[in-house]
Design an enzyme around this catalytic site. Structure first.
Site, PDB file in Angstrom:
ATOM      1  N   LYS A   1       1.665  32.516 110.632  1.00  0.00           N
ATOM      2  CA  LYS A   1       1.617  31.080 110.299  1.00  0.00           C
ATOM      3  C   LYS A   1       2.709  30.740 109.300  1.00  0.00           C
ATOM      4  CE  LYS A   1      -0.049  31.239 105.860  1.00  0.00           C
ATOM      5  NZ  LYS A   1       0.784  31.031 104.719  1.00  0.00           N
TER       6      LYS A   1
ATOM      7  N   ASP B   1      -7.658  32.695 104.628  1.00  0.00           N
ATOM      8  CA  ASP B   1      -6.845  32.257 105.779  1.00  0.00           C
ATOM      9  C   ASP B   1      -7.388  32.749 107.122  1.00  0.00           C
ATOM     10  OD1 ASP B   1      -5.034  31.004 104.145  1.00  0.00           O
ATOM     11  OD2 ASP B   1      -3.516  32.584 104.236  1.00  0.00           O
TER      12      ASP B   1
HETATM   13  P1  ATP Z   1      -0.735  35.222 102.998  1.00  0.00           P
HETATM   14  O1  ATP Z   1       0.299  34.342 103.605  1.00  0.00           O
HETATM   15  O2  ATP Z   1      -2.132  35.017 103.578  1.00  0.00           O
HETATM   16  O3  ATP Z   1      -0.715  35.267 101.502  1.00  0.00           O
HETATM   17  P2  ATP Z   1       0.905  37.510 103.397  1.00  0.00           P
HETATM   18  O4  ATP Z   1       1.706  37.251 104.624  1.00  0.00           O
HETATM   19  O5  ATP Z   1       1.592  37.182 102.109  1.00  0.00           O
HETATM   20  O6  ATP Z   1      -0.437  36.704 103.494  1.00  0.00           O
HETATM   21  P3  ATP Z   1      -0.038  40.013 104.444  1.00  0.00           P
HETATM   22  O7  ATP Z   1       1.094  40.471 105.284  1.00  0.00           O
HETATM   23  O8  ATP Z   1      -1.224  39.478 105.136  1.00  0.00           O
HETATM   24  O9  ATP Z   1       0.462  38.969 103.331  1.00  0.00           O
HETATM   25  O10 ATP Z   1      -0.402  41.243 103.495  1.00  0.00           O
HETATM   26  C1  ATP Z   1      -0.986  41.098 102.238  1.00  0.00           C
HETATM   27  C2  ATP Z   1      -1.576  42.433 101.807  1.00  0.00           C
HETATM   28  O11 ATP Z   1      -2.586  42.834 102.725  1.00  0.00           O
HETATM   29  C3  ATP Z   1      -0.559  43.560 101.759  1.00  0.00           C
HETATM   30  O12 ATP Z   1      -0.645  44.111 100.466  1.00  0.00           O
HETATM   31  C4  ATP Z   1      -1.010  44.573 102.798  1.00  0.00           C
HETATM   32  O13 ATP Z   1      -0.894  45.903 102.368  1.00  0.00           O
HETATM   33  C5  ATP Z   1      -2.475  44.235 103.035  1.00  0.00           C
HETATM   34  N1  ATP Z   1      -2.884  44.414 104.441  1.00  0.00           N
HETATM   35  C6  ATP Z   1      -4.036  44.920 104.866  1.00  0.00           C
HETATM   36  N2  ATP Z   1      -4.096  44.935 106.211  1.00  0.00           N
HETATM   37  C7  ATP Z   1      -2.952  44.416 106.661  1.00  0.00           C
HETATM   38  C8  ATP Z   1      -2.433  44.183 107.961  1.00  0.00           C
HETATM   39  N3  ATP Z   1      -3.126  44.458 109.085  1.00  0.00           N
HETATM   40  N4  ATP Z   1      -1.203  43.637 108.054  1.00  0.00           N
HETATM   41  C9  ATP Z   1      -0.503  43.306 106.928  1.00  0.00           C
HETATM   42  N5  ATP Z   1      -0.954  43.528 105.684  1.00  0.00           N
HETATM   43  C10 ATP Z   1      -2.165  44.076 105.531  1.00  0.00           C
END
Ligand code: ATP
Length: 294
Positions: free
Chosen positions: A11, A137
């Site tokens: 997203k 989310d």
């Molecule tokens: P948001 O936009 O909701 O803040 P994000 O894109 O910044 O999310 P994610 O990639 O979802 O962040 O990852 C955030 C944390 O979740 C990381 O520290 C990661 O290690 C952990 N995590 C756990 N499972 C997953 C997964 N399947 N894919 C990505 N990260 C994961």
């Protein structure tokens, strides 16, 4: 059904405002969410051997119970006392901790996939209520498409679809802690807020240029102060013809909206050589997962 393959779409935030800090430490937000075609792929396989087995092609992402895909499966096994086990293969493409909700998208895909594969028939609203236990989310990632998200991000209102456009997503080689960004926002003393209602009106009117003129993310200044590379990429993207370039979520990913596929392609060719950009993705708007059922 014993096996299912799913796409888990990333997203972007078309708009992001933080209303206030709540007593429980969370923040009340008002955001416009949009799924894009960049996605992870998950293959779920039902097995008679009890337990959850997760494999991923990602080198550093843990494939244990700390992974959101694993936790989503665990949640369904517990909530519905399921028998047997599941094997999950996760092919990651969405950059991690990049502001594109990759982990939440994976968790939501496991919930949707297992609901179908185990023939649970859990209604979507119930699945979304369960999903919030995994993260604010995750309910949105169950449905996808264009939504206004309020509360901590879990209170969802479907909006008109995003005006047709093409999206370039660029991630610099820095890691941003979402917690650090919110801690440094000082939400209660903000003098200016993005006009989310105006953005909604422009979406409703299908006016991409009008929307581009009022899009804003209140977290962008906070992240840019610590990581000037984010602002650098925003400027480069706009110099390449984006109607608007902005940070998604708490960053560091920057996305640019383009009127035509050709303009996006041209910008891609110019930006792909930039040393400050680690990953660059050509994307489209992705509509809701359940579009055909609405
Ligand atoms: P948001 O936009 O909701 O803040 P994000 O894109 O910044 O999310 P994610 O990639 O979802 O962040 O990852 C955030 C944390 O979740 C990381 O520290 C990661 O290690 C952990 N995590 C756990 N499972 C997953 C997964 N399947 N894919 C990505 N990260 C994961």
């Amino acid at each position: 059904m014993d096996k299912i393959q799913l796409k888990a779409y990333a997203k972007i935030n078309i708009g992001l405002d933080v209303i206030k800090k709540l007593e429980n430490g969370y923040h009340e937000v008002k955001m416009i969410m949009q799924t894009i075609s960049l996605h992870d792929t998950l293959v779920l396989e039902r097995s008679s051997t009890p337990g959850i087995v997760l494999e991923t092609d990602h080198e550093t992402l843990p494939a244990d119970s700390s992974n959101l895909a694993y936790r989503a499966a665990e949640l369904l096994f517990d909530a519905y006392s399921l028998n047997g086990g599941v094997k999950i293969y996760l092919k990651k493409r969405i950059p991690i901790a990049a502001g594109m909700a990759g982990g939440s998208a994976d968790a939501a895909a496991v919930l949707r996939g297992m609901n179908e594969m185990f023939g649970l028939d859990v209604p979507r609203q119930e699945l979304m209520k369960l999903a919030v236990k995994l993260g604010a989310d995750v309910p949105y990632c169950i449905v996808g498409g264009t939504y206004l998200a309020e509360g901590i991000g879990e209170r969802l209102t479907r909006t008109a679809p995003m005006p047709e456009c093409f999206i370039l997503a660029a991630k610099p080689a820095v890691c941003v802690s979402t917690k650090w960004v919110y801690d440094n926002l000082h939400a209660d003393s903000l003098k200016e807020h993005p006009d989310i209602d105006r953005m909604l009106r422009e979406i409703e009117a299908g006016n991409l240029k009008g929307l581009a003129g009022c899009m804003d993310n209140v977290l962008q200044n906070v992240t840019c102060k610590k990581y000037p590379v984010v602002l650098e990429i925003i400027k480069k993207m706009e110099a390449c013809g984006a109607q608007k370039a902005m940070m998604s979520g708490s960053g560091p990913t920057v996305f640019g909206l383009f009127c035509s596929e050709m303009q996006m392609q041209e910008a891609y060719e110019q930006l792909r050589a930039e040393a400050v950009i680690q990953d660059l993705f050509l994307c489209r708007i992705q509509h809701a997962y359940f579009e055909s059922e609405e």
